[in-house]
Design a protein around this motif. Sequence first.
Motif, PDB file in Angstrom:
ATOM      1  N   TYR A 134      42.842  41.054  41.764  1.00  0.00           N
ATOM      2  CA  TYR A 134      44.124  41.641  41.907  1.00  0.00           C
ATOM      3  C   TYR A 134      44.648  42.670  40.835  1.00  0.00           C
ATOM      4  N   THR A 135      44.962  43.691  41.161  1.00  0.00           N
ATOM      5  CA  THR A 135      45.509  44.712  40.232  1.00  0.00           C
ATOM      6  C   THR A 135      46.654  44.116  39.379  1.00  0.00           C
ATOM      7  N   ASP A 136      46.945  44.541  38.157  1.00  0.00           N
ATOM      8  CA  ASP A 136      48.118  44.288  37.394  1.00  0.00           C
ATOM      9  C   ASP A 136      48.916  45.299  37.504  1.00  0.00           C
ATOM     10  N   THR A 137      50.209  45.551  36.584  1.00  0.00           N
ATOM     11  CA  THR A 137      51.124  46.376  36.642  1.00  0.00           C
ATOM     12  C   THR A 137      50.619  47.786  36.331  1.00  0.00           C
ATOM     13  N   TYR A 138      49.363  47.632  35.482  1.00  0.00           N
ATOM     14  CA  TYR A 138      48.804  49.050  35.245  1.00  0.00           C
ATOM     15  C   TYR A 138      47.605  49.432  36.123  1.00  0.00           C
ATOM     16  N   GLY A 139      47.378  48.602  37.327  1.00  0.00           N
ATOM     17  CA  GLY A 139      46.483  49.082  38.279  1.00  0.00           C
ATOM     18  C   GLY A 139      45.074  48.760  38.030  1.00  0.00           C
ATOM     19  N   VAL A 140      44.914  47.641  37.091  1.00  0.00           N
ATOM     20  CA  VAL A 140      43.722  47.271  36.752  1.00  0.00           C
ATOM     21  C   VAL A 140      43.314  46.338  37.183  1.00  0.00           C
ATOM     22  N   ALA A 141      42.166  45.706  37.831  1.00  0.00           N
ATOM     23  CA  ALA A 141      41.728  44.388  38.377  1.00  0.00           C
ATOM     24  C   ALA A 141      40.394  44.143  37.431  1.00  0.00           C
ATOM     25  N   LEU A 142      40.346  42.903  37.136  1.00  0.00           N
ATOM     26  CA  LEU A 142      39.024  42.399  36.470  1.00  0.00           C
ATOM     27  C   LEU A 142      38.479  41.585  37.678  1.00  0.00           C
ATOM     28  N   VAL A 143      37.207  42.023  38.053  1.00  0.00           N
ATOM     29  CA  VAL A 143      36.434  41.127  39.014  1.00  0.00           C
ATOM     30  C   VAL A 143      35.476  40.320  38.305  1.00  0.00           C
ATOM     31  N   GLU A 144      35.005  39.117  38.903  1.00  0.00           N
ATOM     32  CA  GLU A 144      34.155  38.278  38.209  1.00  0.00           C
ATOM     33  C   GLU A 144      33.069  38.254  39.295  1.00  0.00           C
ATOM     34  N   HIS A 145      31.734  38.323  38.373  1.00  0.00           N
ATOM     35  CA  HIS A 145      30.564  38.463  39.464  1.00  0.00           C
ATOM     36  C   HIS A 145      29.370  37.860  38.821  1.00  0.00           C
ATOM     37  N   ALA A 146      28.392  37.318  39.579  1.00  0.00           N
ATOM     38  CA  ALA A 146      27.217  36.689  38.989  1.00  0.00           C
ATOM     39  C   ALA A 146      26.064  37.816  39.132  1.00  0.00           C
ATOM     40  N   SER A 147      26.180  38.656  40.092  1.00  0.00           N
ATOM     41  CA  SER A 147      25.108  39.763  40.385  1.00  0.00           C
ATOM     42  C   SER A 147      25.354  40.897  39.533  1.00  0.00           C
TER      43      SER A 147
END
Length: 76
Positions: free
Chosen positions: A37-50
């Motif tokens: 989910y995006t933070d107040t700055y519009g940045v999302a950190l997405v975790e992935h294995a692939s």
Amino acid sequence: MNYSRIHVQYRDGSKPKGTRVVLSFRGCFGGVTKAGYTDTYGVALVEHASTGEADVIVSGKTRGSFRAPGETAVFI
């Protein structure tokens, strides 16, 4: 585990907060990540294995693609 940073921005330049972002990986070992989910700055950190080519899905709509892990910006 890998992480990708997705910058989400409205066309008018404002940044959305709390917007759902997932990655959909291509290929035979592809799949969809858990939501970030995006933070107040519009940045999302997405975790992935692939790793490899992935589509960026924001609020249920594909908004771009990039090579993950990495960083990209998309507009909604």
